[in-house]
Write an enzyme that holds these catalytic residues in place. Structure first.
Site, PDB file in Angstrom:
ATOM      1  N   ASN A  86       0.835  -1.201   0.000  1.00  0.00           N
ATOM      2  CA  ASN A  86       0.000   0.000   0.000  1.00  0.00           C
ATOM      3  C   ASN A  86       0.866   1.246   0.000  1.00  0.00           C
ATOM      4  OD1 ASN A  86      -0.319   1.927   2.478  1.00  0.00           O
ATOM      5  ND2 ASN A  86       0.117  -0.096   3.363  1.00  0.00           N
ATOM      6  N   LEU A  90      -1.381   8.147   4.151  1.00  0.00           N
ATOM      7  CA  LEU A  90      -2.089   8.696   5.317  1.00  0.00           C
ATOM      8  C   LEU A  90      -3.270   9.597   4.939  1.00  0.00           C
ATOM      9  CD1 LEU A  90       0.887   9.369   7.737  1.00  0.00           C
ATOM     10  CD2 LEU A  90      -0.970   7.753   8.090  1.00  0.00           C
ATOM     11  N   CYS A 147       5.328   5.040   9.216  1.00  0.00           N
ATOM     12  CA  CYS A 147       4.658   5.008   7.900  1.00  0.00           C
ATOM     13  C   CYS A 147       5.710   5.224   6.811  1.00  0.00           C
ATOM     14  CB  CYS A 147       3.575   6.083   7.827  1.00  0.00           C
ATOM     15  SG  CYS A 147       2.853   6.166   6.162  1.00  0.00           S
ATOM     16  N   ILE A 208       5.048  -5.013  13.848  1.00  0.00           N
ATOM     17  CA  ILE A 208       5.751  -4.065  13.008  1.00  0.00           C
ATOM     18  C   ILE A 208       4.754  -3.347  12.079  1.00  0.00           C
ATOM     19  CG2 ILE A 208       7.966  -5.266  12.974  1.00  0.00           C
ATOM     20  CD1 ILE A 208       7.216  -6.508  10.290  1.00  0.00           C
ATOM     21  N   GLY A 260       1.527  -7.901  12.163  1.00  0.00           N
ATOM     22  CA  GLY A 260       2.234  -8.238  10.926  1.00  0.00           C
ATOM     23  C   GLY A 260       1.823  -9.608  10.431  1.00  0.00           C
ATOM     24  N   GLY A 261       0.831  -9.631   9.549  1.00  0.00           N
ATOM     25  CA  GLY A 261       0.422 -10.894   8.929  1.00  0.00           C
ATOM     26  C   GLY A 261      -0.428 -11.791   9.796  1.00  0.00           C
ATOM     27  N   GLY A 282      -4.611  -6.767  10.992  1.00  0.00           N
ATOM     28  CA  GLY A 282      -4.640  -5.682  10.016  1.00  0.00           C
ATOM     29  C   GLY A 282      -5.151  -6.121   8.663  1.00  0.00           C
ATOM     30  N   THR A 283      -4.232  -6.455   7.768  1.00  0.00           N
ATOM     31  CA  THR A 283      -4.575  -6.766   6.376  1.00  0.00           C
ATOM     32  C   THR A 283      -5.640  -7.853   6.256  1.00  0.00           C
ATOM     33  OG1 THR A 283      -2.373  -6.059   5.753  1.00  0.00           O
ATOM     34  CG2 THR A 283      -3.536  -7.423   4.154  1.00  0.00           C
TER      35      THR A 283
HETATM   36  C1  SIN Z   1      -0.457   4.881   4.780  1.00  0.00           C
HETATM   37  O1  SIN Z   1      -1.465   5.568   5.033  1.00  0.00           O
HETATM   38  O2  SIN Z   1       0.302   5.144   3.832  1.00  0.00           O
HETATM   39  C2  SIN Z   1      -0.140   3.682   5.634  1.00  0.00           C
HETATM   40  C3  SIN Z   1      -0.066   4.023   7.067  1.00  0.00           C
HETATM   41  C4  SIN Z   1       1.124   3.472   7.768  1.00  0.00           C
HETATM   42  O3  SIN Z   1       1.908   2.711   7.193  1.00  0.00           O
HETATM   43  O4  SIN Z   1       1.303   3.779   8.948  1.00  0.00           O
END
Ligand code: SIN
Length: 320
Positions: A86, A90, A147, A208, A260-261, A282-283
């Site tokens: 991604n 932000l 980020c 992470i 993380g995963g 998360g993902t």
């Molecule tokens: C993003 O908005 O680019 C991702 C946010 C992050 O990695 O903390």
């Protein structure tokens, strides 16, 4: 069935509660260790019709900056083998709208909401922490120094122990809320960064964030992401994340939140056994919005089956 199509869940016979900020005067008590990872669950309001999100341990909202941001150029998402790249950049509504529109909703919830804050300068973080201090509905801050998709600030702070400590100390001074610091894997020694932020006053660390990566379209002969590089998340990064959690848990005496995963209860239990007191999903929520709840129910089932009464009995049991 309950109203809104929510299924009821019987009271758990096991104790899943966890104190995430034991050194903080008010603390940050979670009824269970399952949190949502910032940027994958919006403001918690978007998925609240899908399941009872208040059964989770805590919600971490999208990274929030002083001003609203439109984010990076499209395309911003690319699927890779076992992962997701991604470069959102932000995109968020900014702190003023968050305080006005989101916090009043959270104030009526029983689940703690942690606000992820991001900036380009130390002063940005200080101002954000100050603005959010004492706002009803906000139970803690997660300081995003990780980020990889910002032109300045963000992961630059997280890659350097001294800068990471400087941001942490500034936030610590500006808020009375519990402070988590979200760490980047894009550094040579994450345990050193973790120790530095712990010394600077962090109540907990989360890790992470994504690994910096890229993908190329060979037909077009150009990068697939609009901003060329992005951050890799998903199952592909789990072994790296687990190793880093193991390293950091051995280096600090504050709680570690693993991320993380993590897609299943088995994944979550690996992080807990490596030393994480809590975990973030998360993902996995993109493919299955109920993933955090599935993970929670799976942890409970594992504990019941294994005859474990308190989650704390599992934290760090696989450490050597
Ligand atoms: C993003 O908005 O680019 C991702 C946010 C992050 O990695 O903390």
């Amino acid at each position: 069935m309950l109203a809104c199509g929510l299924t009821s869940r019987k009271e758990s016979p096991v104790n899943l509660s966890i104190q995430l900020a034991p050194k903080h005067p008010q603390g940050l008590l979670l009824t269970n260790p399952v949190m949502t990872a910032s940027g994958t669950f919006g403001y918690g309001t978007e998925d609240s019709h899908l399941f009872d999100i208040q059964k989770l341990g805590a919600i971490v909202c999208k990274g929030t900056t002083l001003e609203p941001r439109d984010g990076n150029p499209q395309p911003r998402l690319v699927e890779t083998a076992g992962g997701l790249l991604n470069s959102i950049g932000l995109e968020n509504i900014g702190v003023t709208a968050l305080i006005k529109e989101k916090a009043p909703i959270w104030a009526g919830w029983r689940i703690p909401v942690v606000v992820n804050i991001a900036g380009e300068t130390v002063d940005d973080y200080t101002q954000l922490a100050g603005r959010l201090d004492g706002v009803a509905g906000i139970s803690g801050l997660e300081v995003n120094i990780s980020c990889p998709n910002m032109k300045a600030g963000g992961a630059e702070f997280g890659a350097n122990p001294d800068l990471a400590a400087e941001v942490t100390a500034a936030v610590r001074k500006a808020t009375s809320l519990p402070v988590l610091v979200k760490l980047t894997p894009n550094t040579s020694d994450i345990a050193r960064v973790a120790s530095a932020v712990a010394e600077a006053g962090a109540d907990a660390v989360s890790l992470i964030n994504t690994l910096k990566g890229m993908a190329i379209d060979i037909t077009e002969r150009k990068p697939r992401l609009g901003s060329i590089t992005g951050g890799l998340s998903g199952p592909a990064i789990k072994p790296v994340a687990l190793y880093m959690v193991y390293e950091v848990a051995g280096a600090v005496d504050i709680p570690v939140v693993g991320c993380g995963g993590i897609a299943t209860a088995g994944d979550a239990l690996e992080f807990i056994m490596a030393g994480a007191s809590a975990i973030q999903v998360g993902t996995a929520s993109f493919a299955n919005p109920r993933a955090p709840l599935d993970v929670l129910e799976g942890i409970e089932q594992f504990m019941e089956k294994e005859g474990i009464n308190n989650l704390s009995e599992l934290v760090g049991v696989a450490r050597y």
